[in-house]
Scaffold this active site. Structure first.
Site, PDB file in Angstrom:
ATOM      1  N   SER A   1      30.714  41.215  48.203  1.00 53.00           N
ATOM      2  CA  SER A   1      29.611  40.484  47.585  1.00 53.00           C
ATOM      3  C   SER A   1      28.261  41.001  48.059  1.00 53.00           C
ATOM      4  O   SER A   1      28.084  41.313  49.242  1.00 53.00           O
ATOM      5  CB  SER A   1      29.688  38.995  47.942  1.00 53.00           C
ATOM      6  OG  SER A   1      30.819  38.401  47.372  1.00 53.00           O
TER       7      SER A   1
ATOM      8  N   TYR B   1      26.257  44.175  28.785  1.00 52.81           N
ATOM      9  CA  TYR B   1      25.666  43.149  29.666  1.00 52.81           C
ATOM     10  C   TYR B   1      25.278  41.907  28.854  1.00 52.81           C
ATOM     11  O   TYR B   1      25.292  40.782  29.359  1.00 52.81           O
ATOM     12  CB  TYR B   1      24.483  43.739  30.445  1.00 52.81           C
ATOM     13  CG  TYR B   1      24.175  42.988  31.715  1.00 52.81           C
ATOM     14  CD1 TYR B   1      25.132  42.831  32.708  1.00 52.81           C
ATOM     15  CD2 TYR B   1      22.920  42.424  31.922  1.00 52.81           C
ATOM     16  CE1 TYR B   1      24.856  42.147  33.878  1.00 52.81           C
ATOM     17  CE2 TYR B   1      22.627  41.739  33.089  1.00 52.81           C
ATOM     18  CZ  TYR B   1      23.592  41.600  34.059  1.00 52.81           C
ATOM     19  OH  TYR B   1      23.313  40.912  35.207  1.00 52.81           O
TER      20      TYR B   1
ATOM     21  N   LYS C   1      19.379  36.974  32.851  1.00 54.69           N
ATOM     22  CA  LYS C   1      18.580  37.595  33.925  1.00 54.69           C
ATOM     23  C   LYS C   1      17.103  37.670  33.532  1.00 54.69           C
ATOM     24  O   LYS C   1      16.226  37.576  34.400  1.00 54.69           O
ATOM     25  CB  LYS C   1      19.109  38.993  34.266  1.00 54.69           C
ATOM     26  CG  LYS C   1      20.480  39.021  34.931  1.00 54.69           C
ATOM     27  CD  LYS C   1      20.523  38.346  36.290  1.00 54.69           C
ATOM     28  CE  LYS C   1      21.804  38.685  37.049  1.00 54.69           C
ATOM     29  NZ  LYS C   1      21.962  37.846  38.258  1.00 54.69           N
TER      30      LYS C   1
HETATM   31  C1  KAL Z   1      26.474  46.417  32.341  1.00 57.32           C
HETATM   32  C2  KAL Z   1      27.212  46.071  33.361  1.00 57.32           C
HETATM   33  C3  KAL Z   1      28.690  46.185  33.308  1.00 57.32           C
HETATM   34  C4  KAL Z   1      29.366  44.866  33.379  1.00 57.32           C
HETATM   35  C5  KAL Z   1      28.950  43.826  32.359  1.00 57.32           C
HETATM   36  C6  KAL Z   1      28.759  42.549  32.686  1.00 57.32           C
HETATM   37  C7  KAL Z   1      28.662  41.970  34.031  1.00 57.32           C
HETATM   38  C8  KAL Z   1      28.323  40.693  34.155  1.00 57.32           C
HETATM   39  C9  KAL Z   1      28.144  39.963  35.449  1.00 57.32           C
HETATM   40  C10 KAL Z   1      28.752  38.563  35.406  1.00 57.32           C
HETATM   41  C11 KAL Z   1      28.119  37.748  36.508  1.00 57.32           C
HETATM   42  C12 KAL Z   1      30.245  38.720  35.588  1.00 57.32           C
HETATM   43  C13 KAL Z   1      31.083  37.492  35.392  1.00 57.32           C
HETATM   44  O1  KAL Z   1      30.602  36.392  35.261  1.00 57.32           O
HETATM   45  C14 KAL Z   1      32.576  37.730  35.396  1.00 57.32           C
HETATM   46  C15 KAL Z   1      33.404  36.474  35.136  1.00 57.32           C
HETATM   47  O2  KAL Z   1      33.522  36.243  33.745  1.00 57.32           O
HETATM   48  C16 KAL Z   1      34.837  36.665  35.673  1.00 57.32           C
HETATM   49  N1  KAL Z   1      34.850  36.911  37.128  1.00 57.32           N
HETATM   50  C17 KAL Z   1      34.988  35.923  38.055  1.00 57.32           C
HETATM   51  O3  KAL Z   1      35.098  34.755  37.764  1.00 57.32           O
HETATM   52  C18 KAL Z   1      34.963  36.362  39.515  1.00 57.32           C
HETATM   53  C19 KAL Z   1      36.279  35.983  40.146  1.00 57.32           C
HETATM   54  C20 KAL Z   1      33.768  35.710  40.192  1.00 57.32           C
HETATM   55  C21 KAL Z   1      33.633  36.079  41.644  1.00 57.32           C
HETATM   56  O4  KAL Z   1      32.624  36.185  39.520  1.00 57.32           O
HETATM   57  C22 KAL Z   1      31.556  35.354  39.334  1.00 57.32           C
HETATM   58  N2  KAL Z   1      30.519  35.894  38.677  1.00 57.32           N
HETATM   59  O5  KAL Z   1      31.582  34.208  39.722  1.00 57.32           O
HETATM   60  C23 KAL Z   1      26.570  45.460  34.552  1.00 57.32           C
HETATM   61  C24 KAL Z   1      26.824  46.178  35.836  1.00 57.32           C
HETATM   62  C25 KAL Z   1      26.432  47.645  35.770  1.00 57.32           C
HETATM   63  C26 KAL Z   1      26.027  45.484  36.959  1.00 57.32           C
HETATM   64  C27 KAL Z   1      26.488  44.072  37.268  1.00 57.32           C
HETATM   65  C28 KAL Z   1      27.916  43.863  37.583  1.00 57.32           C
HETATM   66  C29 KAL Z   1      25.559  43.086  37.229  1.00 57.32           C
HETATM   67  C30 KAL Z   1      25.791  41.664  37.537  1.00 57.32           C
HETATM   68  O6  KAL Z   1      25.021  40.839  37.047  1.00 57.32           O
HETATM   69  O7  KAL Z   1      26.712  41.331  38.302  1.00 57.32           O
END
Ligand code: KAL
Length: 257
Positions: free
Chosen positions: A20, A158, A165
């Site tokens: 993280s 994204y 954001k």
């Molecule tokens: C363009 C990039 C590639 C990836 C696209 C989207 C990323 C989005 C970030 C967002 C926060 C991810 C989620 O919410 C994932 C969620 O649906 C499922 N995952 C989970 O529940 C896990 C277990 C937990 C720990 O995750 C959360 N968020 O609680 C973007 C990349 C290049 C950069 C990134 C990853 C940016 C970012 O905002 O994180």
């Protein structure tokens, strides 16, 4: 140990595991002498965090449960923290969520619920947290959140998170104005791609990493420790003249056309 944060009580929200960004920040703050207070929503994250703290010889940290989708939970968490430590000097907000279905394909297909969920967890939470935290930030201090380039430019996949954001970065500016008179600064770090649990399973992540190596002025990725040090700077007295700012920690990628 550089002592920059000696005697400072800093709340860190959003450590899920050792990858993280919030964990990189916690390490930087710990090395600078801060007293850390962690908030988690899930019991699973709390267990992982306890193990991490043990492995890294970080003792005496307070662990508080907090669901950022619930105003009462945020208020209760900060009440508890305020009661235990007295004064809060800083908050690290490193929390985001969007439904996986909304993180590919066309943004135009985002559902109302999906849009609101991303805004709720990833953007509004900073507003609610700032409102509760400031009650205990009686000596001034800093609040730092985490953003990404997708707030400013269209980044494939994204989608709904880019819009969340963008709202988060605008919230940083409005919040900075509100709490500035109390000596509280609000800033964001806009980090380059970092392989975290949150990024896992979302399509196109690896492509984003290789473009950085090819095009960013520094020709290399950034990591959690670099975000940690930049966040430490923003929380510290070194950044006492900085508020409402979005600091890019991305090897310079955002300046390249
Ligand atoms: C363009 C990039 C590639 C990836 C696209 C989207 C990323 C989005 C970030 C967002 C926060 C991810 C989620 O919410 C994932 C969620 O649906 C499922 N995952 C989970 O529940 C896990 C277990 C937990 C720990 O995750 C959360 N968020 O609680 C973007 C990349 C290049 C950069 C990134 C990853 C940016 C970012 O905002 O994180």
């Amino acid at each position: 140990m550089n002592g920059l944060m000696n005697g400072k009580n800093i709340v860190v929200m959003g450590v899920a595991n050792n990858r993280s960004i919030a964990w990189g920040i916690a390490k930087s703050l710990h090395n600078a002498g801060a007293n850390l207070i962690f908030t988690n929503r899930q019991e699973r994250s709390k267990k992982k965090l306890e193990k991490l703290l043990n492995e890294n010889d970080i003792n005496d940290s307070l662990l508080v449960s907090c669901d950022v989708s619930d105003d009462a939970s945020i208020a209760a968490a900060f009440e508890e923290i305020g009661e235990k430590v007295g004064v809060i000097h800083g908050v690290v907000h490193s929390v985001a969520f969007a439904d996986r279905d909304d993180l590919n394909g066309d943004f135009v297909d985002t559902s109302r619920d999906g849009y609101l969920l991303a805004q709720d967890i990833s953007s509004y939470s900073l507003v609610a947290v700032t409102r509760e935290a400031r009650k205990f930030m009686t000596e001034g201090g800093g609040i730092v959140t985490q953003s990404y380039l997708g707030a400013e430019k269209v980044v494939k996949n994204y989608n709904v998170m880019g819009v969340a954001k963008a709202a988060l970065e605008a919230s940083v500016r409005y919040l900075a104005e509100d709490v500035g008179p109390a000596g509280i600064r609000v800033n964001a770090v806009s980090a380059g791609p970092v392989r975290t649990l949150s990024a896992k399973g979302v399509s196109g992540f690896s492509d984003k990493l290789s473009i950085i190596e090819e095009k960013a002025p520094l020709r290399r990725h950034i990591d959690q420790d670099q975000v940690g040090d930049a966040t430490l700077f923003l929380l510290s007295e070194m950044a006492r003249g900085v508020t409402g700012e979005v600091l890019h920690v991305d090897s310079g990628f955002h300046i390249i056309a």
